[in-house]
Design an enzyme around this catalytic site. Structure first.
Site, PDB file in Angstrom:
ATOM      1  N   GLU A 278      13.767  -4.752  -3.505  1.00 46.95           N
ATOM      2  CA  GLU A 278      14.517  -5.167  -4.684  1.00 46.95           C
ATOM      3  C   GLU A 278      13.701  -6.035  -5.637  1.00 46.95           C
ATOM      4  O   GLU A 278      14.258  -6.806  -6.414  1.00 46.95           O
ATOM      5  CB  GLU A 278      15.786  -5.919  -4.266  1.00 46.95           C
ATOM      6  CG  GLU A 278      16.779  -5.061  -3.521  1.00 46.95           C
ATOM      7  CD  GLU A 278      18.086  -5.788  -3.219  1.00 46.95           C
ATOM      8  OE1 GLU A 278      19.068  -5.103  -2.904  1.00 46.95           O
ATOM      9  OE2 GLU A 278      18.122  -7.037  -3.314  1.00 46.95           O
TER      10      GLU A 278
ATOM     11  N   GLU B 187       0.822  -1.207   0.000  1.00 45.43           N
ATOM     12  CA  GLU B 187       0.000   0.000   0.000  1.00 45.43           C
ATOM     13  C   GLU B 187       0.860   1.263   0.000  1.00 45.43           C
ATOM     14  O   GLU B 187       0.500   2.278  -0.605  1.00 45.43           O
ATOM     15  CB  GLU B 187      -0.931   0.000   1.214  1.00 45.43           C
ATOM     16  CG  GLU B 187      -2.034  -1.032   1.171  1.00 45.43           C
ATOM     17  CD  GLU B 187      -1.576  -2.410   1.616  1.00 45.43           C
ATOM     18  OE1 GLU B 187      -2.396  -3.349   1.599  1.00 45.43           O
ATOM     19  OE2 GLU B 187      -0.388  -2.573   1.986  1.00 45.43           O
TER      20      GLU B 187
END
Length: 443
Positions: free
Chosen positions: A328, A68
């Site tokens: 990542e 979110e």
């Protein structure tokens, strides 16, 4: 008009959460063993904030977790562009969300935990921060919080709002509690028309379909390029990488078993060139997943072992990689020939497939995708993803993709075109929020 039954339901909710407060705080402290961020500023969880009430009259955005928070970035950028100088208050519920939110702050902004949903904690929170508008991301409907906001005359907006059929059915069982909370929302900005219909049925008075902010997410070019470099290094070593992204508890064992059975069906020289990368959704499970791989006798390389430079020999020859890092995902998708959607091989609704497609990485989905139902339907129709019935079927589809470079290239192009076609949600949401936002004093 709130009925006495609804008032009783909210009172019961508040009483139960009040009794559970010590348990809640102990749980946070316990989780802090693996993620120290959970032990930070515990009193903020109860609405206690010391010092002056700065920033003044902020735009408050609540993004519970990492996903979110990443989605909120585009909306926050659009709001800053349309309303320069208005400060931001950013709240979270998880340590990963809070850490990611630090990058979104500018001078004059503030960050705190969302208060525990008791009347006292939510009243203290509203009295201290006095937001001019509150923006709750996706599904964050909290009865006491919305009641406290109404008392403070702070309009609340549910942005990037989604409500699956499954969640709607659960909500019906708690209608006395959740329907007044839904009515307290000033506006819901729904991801799709289906979400909008379910939100209206749940009691939200005003709903506007604005699209999905997760299409706005752009992968970090540097991370994506590093992933491409890793893919090239593995390819030079004769390895092809399949990434299982955002896996949940139980899925790793399921996928590993299906992976091993699939490898056993291949010629030995083909099987030797395959590598599976597992990227757990939650960082507290990194060690658990690594231990699972080692217990099964597979050679393992952990991302956290890498200190920079070229990949070590251990990485190039490993049977399984564990992606035990945060922030990542673009790198993991960049190194993948094809990816598997975590959360979709257990009955959990799946995680964000849009992120993979934005990286140009074709994705194989399991049967459970209700969290991203519309995106799933559109991605399948566009030829950017494939959906299968179970983990063994997923490995068969992986094999077809790896054996057909033209199919993979076609899916890559479809994935990039698919995400480009669905942007614009941030600007539409910022425009809807505009009438609720005032310029700072003195401007």
């Amino acid at each position: 008009m709130t009925s006495w039954r609804e008032v009783l339901a909210r009172g019961t909710w508040a009483a139960v959460l009040g009794l559970l407060t010590p348990v809640y705080l102990l749980k946070l402290w316990w989780r802090g063993r693996a993620e120290p961020g959970y032990r930070q500023a515990l009193l903020q969880r109860l609405g206690w904030v010391y010092g002056p009430a700065q920033p003044q009259r902020p735009i408050w955005v609540h993004a519970v977790s990492l996903g979110e928070t990443k989605a909120a970035a585009a909306l926050i950028a659009a709001l800053r562009q349309q309303h320069p100088g208005v400060p931001l208050l950013l709240t979270h519920g998880t340590a990963t969300g809070r850490e990611a939110g630090l990058a979104l702050l500018q001078p004059g902004d503030a960050q705190t935990w969302l208060p525990w949903d008791t009347p006292g904690a939510t009243r203290r929170f509203m009295a201290h921060w006095r937001p001019q508008v509150g923006v709750l991301m996706e599904t964050e409907i909290w009865p006491s919080l919305l009641h406290a906001a109404a008392q403070a005359q702070a309009p609340m907006v549910l942005a990037n709002a989604r409500l699956s059929e499954r969640s709607a059915r659960k909500g019906q069982r708690l209608a006395l509690l959740l329907r007044p909370a839904a009515r307290a929302l000033h506006l819901a900005l729904a991801q799709s028309e289906d979400d909008a219909q379910r939100l209206r049925a749940a009691g939200v008075d005003r709903v506007v379909v604005a699209g999905n902010l997760k299409y706005e997410l752009q992968p970090d070019p540097a991370e994506l390029a590093l992933g491409g470099q890793w893919q090239a290094q593995w390819a030079t070593a004769g390895r092809r990488v399949v990434v299982a992204a955002n896996t949940r508890d139980g899925e790793e064992a399921l996928l590993l078993a299906a992976w091993q059975a699939w490898l056993a069906s291949l010629p030995e020289h083909h099987a030797a060139g395959m590598m599976l990368a597992l990227v757990p959704r939650h960082p507290q499970r990194f060690d658990e997943v690594a231990a699972l791989v080692q217990a099964q006798g597979r050679s393992l390389w952990r991302r956290s072992d890498w200190q920079g430079g070229a990949l070590p020999e251990q990485a190039l020859q490993a049977q399984v990689v564990v992606g035990d890092s945060l922030g990542e995902m673009a790198r993991y998708y960049g190194m993948a020939q094809v990816s598997l959607l975590g959360g979709s091989f257990a009955p959990l609704g799946g995680h964000n497939l849009i992120e993979s497609l934005a990286c140009g990485c074709p994705m194989v989905l399991g049967p459970s995708t209700f969290n991203f139902a519309e995106a799933t339907t559109l991605a399948l129709a566009a030829g950017a993803a494939w959906q299968v019935a179970d983990a063994p079927s997923a490995m068969q589809q992986v094999g077809r993709v790896l054996a057909d470079p033209a199919l993979r290239q076609q899916a890559q192009a479809a994935a990039l075109a698919f995400t480009a076609q669905h942007t614009g949600a941030a600007a539409r949401m910022a425009q809807q929020l505009g009438p609720l936002i005032s310029a700072p004093a003195g401007r």
